[in-house]
Design a protein around this motif. Structure first.
Motif, PDB file in Angstrom:
ATOM      1  N   LEU A  28      -5.187  16.800  -8.068  1.00 37.41           N
ATOM      2  CA  LEU A  28      -5.397  15.623  -7.219  1.00 37.41           C
ATOM      3  C   LEU A  28      -4.726  15.894  -5.874  1.00 37.41           C
ATOM      4  O   LEU A  28      -3.514  16.137  -5.825  1.00 37.41           O
TER       5      LEU A  28
ATOM      6  N   LEU B 125      -9.362   4.213  -4.009  1.00 36.83           N
ATOM      7  CA  LEU B 125      -9.416   2.977  -4.790  1.00 36.83           C
ATOM      8  C   LEU B 125      -9.486   1.749  -3.889  1.00 36.83           C
ATOM      9  O   LEU B 125      -8.772   1.671  -2.884  1.00 36.83           O
TER      10      LEU B 125
ATOM     11  N   GLY C 244      -5.473  13.988  -2.801  1.00 39.95           N
ATOM     12  CA  GLY C 244      -5.471  12.915  -1.812  1.00 39.95           C
ATOM     13  C   GLY C 244      -6.408  11.802  -2.180  1.00 39.95           C
ATOM     14  O   GLY C 244      -6.985  11.783  -3.280  1.00 39.95           O
TER      15      GLY C 244
ATOM     16  N   TYR D 239      -4.006   5.976 -13.592  1.00 34.92           N
ATOM     17  CA  TYR D 239      -3.670   7.352 -13.209  1.00 34.92           C
ATOM     18  C   TYR D 239      -3.315   8.206 -14.423  1.00 34.92           C
ATOM     19  O   TYR D 239      -3.559   9.399 -14.433  1.00 34.92           O
TER      20      TYR D 239
ATOM     21  N   ILE E 115       2.160   7.126  -6.410  1.00 35.23           N
ATOM     22  CA  ILE E 115       1.106   8.078  -6.800  1.00 35.23           C
ATOM     23  C   ILE E 115       1.555   9.504  -6.436  1.00 35.23           C
ATOM     24  O   ILE E 115       1.434  10.436  -7.214  1.00 35.23           O
TER      25      ILE E 115
ATOM     26  N   ILE F 117       1.212   4.227  -2.772  1.00 32.48           N
ATOM     27  CA  ILE F 117       0.875   5.635  -2.484  1.00 32.48           C
ATOM     28  C   ILE F 117       2.075   6.536  -2.796  1.00 32.48           C
ATOM     29  O   ILE F 117       1.925   7.626  -3.342  1.00 32.48           O
TER      30      ILE F 117
ATOM     31  N   ASP G  47      -7.625   7.457  -0.763  1.00 36.25           N
ATOM     32  CA  ASP G  47      -7.429   6.349   0.153  1.00 36.25           C
ATOM     33  C   ASP G  47      -7.245   5.088  -0.689  1.00 36.25           C
ATOM     34  O   ASP G  47      -7.735   5.036  -1.824  1.00 36.25           O
TER      35      ASP G  47
ATOM     36  N   GLU H 213       0.829  -1.212   0.000  1.00 39.72           N
ATOM     37  CA  GLU H 213       0.000   0.000   0.000  1.00 39.72           C
ATOM     38  C   GLU H 213       0.863   1.263   0.000  1.00 39.72           C
ATOM     39  O   GLU H 213       0.639   2.194  -0.777  1.00 39.72           O
ATOM     40  N   PHE H 214       1.900   1.258   0.848  1.00 42.69           N
ATOM     41  CA  PHE H 214       2.643   2.514   0.990  1.00 42.69           C
ATOM     42  C   PHE H 214       3.571   2.757  -0.192  1.00 42.69           C
ATOM     43  O   PHE H 214       3.800   3.900  -0.589  1.00 42.69           O
TER      44      PHE H 214
ATOM     45  N   GLY I 185      -0.548  18.682  -0.158  1.00 43.33           N
ATOM     46  CA  GLY I 185      -1.174  17.710  -1.062  1.00 43.33           C
ATOM     47  C   GLY I 185      -1.058  16.299  -0.524  1.00 43.33           C
ATOM     48  O   GLY I 185      -1.121  16.077   0.701  1.00 43.33           O
ATOM     49  N   ILE I 186      -0.854  15.339  -1.409  1.00 48.39           N
ATOM     50  CA  ILE I 186      -0.761  13.930  -1.018  1.00 48.39           C
ATOM     51  C   ILE I 186       0.417  13.741  -0.057  1.00 48.39           C
ATOM     52  O   ILE I 186       1.502  14.264  -0.290  1.00 48.39           O
ATOM     53  N   GLY I 187       0.200  13.000   1.023  1.00 48.64           N
ATOM     54  CA  GLY I 187       1.313  12.665   1.904  1.00 48.64           C
ATOM     55  C   GLY I 187       1.076  13.021   3.357  1.00 48.64           C
ATOM     56  O   GLY I 187       1.833  12.604   4.225  1.00 48.64           O
ATOM     57  N   ASP I 188       0.050  13.772   3.637  1.00 50.01           N
ATOM     58  CA  ASP I 188      -0.207  14.082   5.051  1.00 50.01           C
ATOM     59  C   ASP I 188      -1.577  13.512   5.439  1.00 50.01           C
ATOM     60  O   ASP I 188      -2.198  12.793   4.683  1.00 50.01           O
TER      61      ASP I 188
ATOM     62  N   LEU J   8      -9.282  10.865  -4.863  1.00 51.01           N
ATOM     63  CA  LEU J   8      -9.503   9.610  -5.586  1.00 51.01           C
ATOM     64  C   LEU J   8      -9.201   8.439  -4.664  1.00 51.01           C
ATOM     65  O   LEU J   8      -8.053   8.273  -4.221  1.00 51.01           O
TER      66      LEU J   8
END
Ligand code: ADP
Ligand code: MG
Length: 335
Positions: A121, A92, A123, A107, A15, A12, A125, A8-9, A28-31, A90
């Motif tokens: 984009l 998935l 964030g 993506y 992504i 992510i 899950d 999973e990580f 953005g993504i990451g927190d 988004l």
């Protein structure tokens, strides 16, 4: 690489690395949550859930097209309010046997469309699931009052953007082609593209709202009659549709006869259906040129007690049973 190896990580992180830093995105993504600048006084927020087997079929849908479509259907909802999309989340659910290349392709399709409309984009899950599940949430704003489903009055005209029935006919072809692998000509290619890669009518929607031309609006996702029914109920009106006026593409005209498809009830065109005052006809013609999309007058609003009536080309009323998509009633499946 198999996702079961990447984890999973790892996924992510992939992504996160590939996602461009969006305008006005502070975190953005990451927190734990994203932080973004508000672009308007109030926000428009919409979500759609796509589930493998009921909304799409991976036997004939590429993951890249699916990425495009997952975002396009949400942008279409923003367009139907006359809004401008800003940010997207988004989420998935992914079967463990997927490769990271599959998710890359998804993506890519998603990001190509996001870039076209400057949607960032921010964030999401990620989870393992039995089937592919895609949940998209778009946040946008409106520079004018959002256009609701209610607001149409008897006497208003009824319009639709683009053409109707293409996506439903494209789906029919996909199912048939699988059975007897017929060679695809140009009309079929056009219809399949309309099914796989719908165009959200954002420019038309935003201009209709800004100029206060639409009294009520919806996007045609479940079939013209079904979605018109939503406007009629919300606005407490009836409607007369002239079948001869329905905008049909050359590709649809070339193949619909043999397939017996129906532009009145076929879903997934993601065109805008809206009502407008009669005195604004010239303005709507001008808007059609500016937004670079055909806008066709297909009927008129009438008092509620007349219901929804479809006139055939000779002007005779055709009795109508509203037939469109309903997930729980299973009128038809979209795969
Ligand atoms: P949490 O434990 O808080 O759910 P996650 O580890 O799931 O956090 O997510 C870490 C970061 O990655 C968050 O910023 C989240 O929004 C983002 N994220 C997770 N999954 C996706 C995805 N499928 N697409 C885009 N961003 C994602
Ligand atoms: Mg999470």
């Amino acid at each position: 690489m198999k996702l079961s190896r990447l984890g999973e990580f790892g996924l992510i992180e992939n992504i996160r690395c590939r996602t461009p830093a969006g305008r006005d995105v502070r975190i953005g993504i990451g927190d734990d949550a994203a932080s973004v600048k508000n672009r308007g006084d109030s926000s428009l927020i919409t979500a759609d859930l796509l589930i493998e087997g009921s909304h799409f079929d991976l036997r004939w849908t590429s993951l890249r097209d699916l990425g495009h479509k997952a975002l396009a259907v949400n942008l279409s909802d923003i367009a139907a309010m006359g809004g401008i999309p800003d940010y997207v989340i988004l989420s998935l659910g992914i079967p463990a046997h997927f490769d990271s290349e599959d998710i890359d392709a998804f993506y890519r399709g998603f990001e190509e469309l996001a870039a076209e409309y400057s949607v960032a984009l921010v964030g999401g899950d990620t989870n393992a699931a039995e089937k592919l599940i895609i949940s998209v949430c778009v946040i946008g704003h409106s520079s004018a009052k959002p256009v609701e489903r209610r607001g149409a009055k008897a006497g208003d005209d009824i319009y639709v953007t683009g053409t109707l029935g293409d996506a439903a006919l494209g789906l029919k072809l996909l199912r048939r082609v699988r059975r007897n692998s017929t060679r695809k000509g140009q009309p079929a290619v056009t219809l399949l593209a309309r099914h796989h890669r719908p165009t959200p009518r954002l420019a038309a929607g935003a201009q209709l709202a800004k100029k206060k031309l639409a009294t009520a609006m919806i996007d045609v996702s479940d079939g013209l009659l079904q979605d018109l029914g939503h406007i009629c109920r919300a606005s407490a009106i009836g409607a007369i549709i002239e079948a001869a006026r329905l905008p049909l593409s050359p590709a649809y005209r070339a193949l619909a006869g043999k397939e017996g498809c129906d532009a009145l009830s076929g879903g997934e065109d993601y065109e805008l259906l809206f009502c407008a005052r009669r005195q604004n006809r010239t303005q709507i013609e001008k808007l059609s040129i500016r937004a670079q999309v055909a806008i066709t007058r297909i009927g008129a609003c009438v008092p509620a007690d007349r219901g929804i009536v479809v006139l055939d080309p000779s002007g005779k009323a055709v009795p109508m049973r509203i037939q469109g998509h309903d997930h729980f009633k299973k009128a038809r499946s979209s795969v």
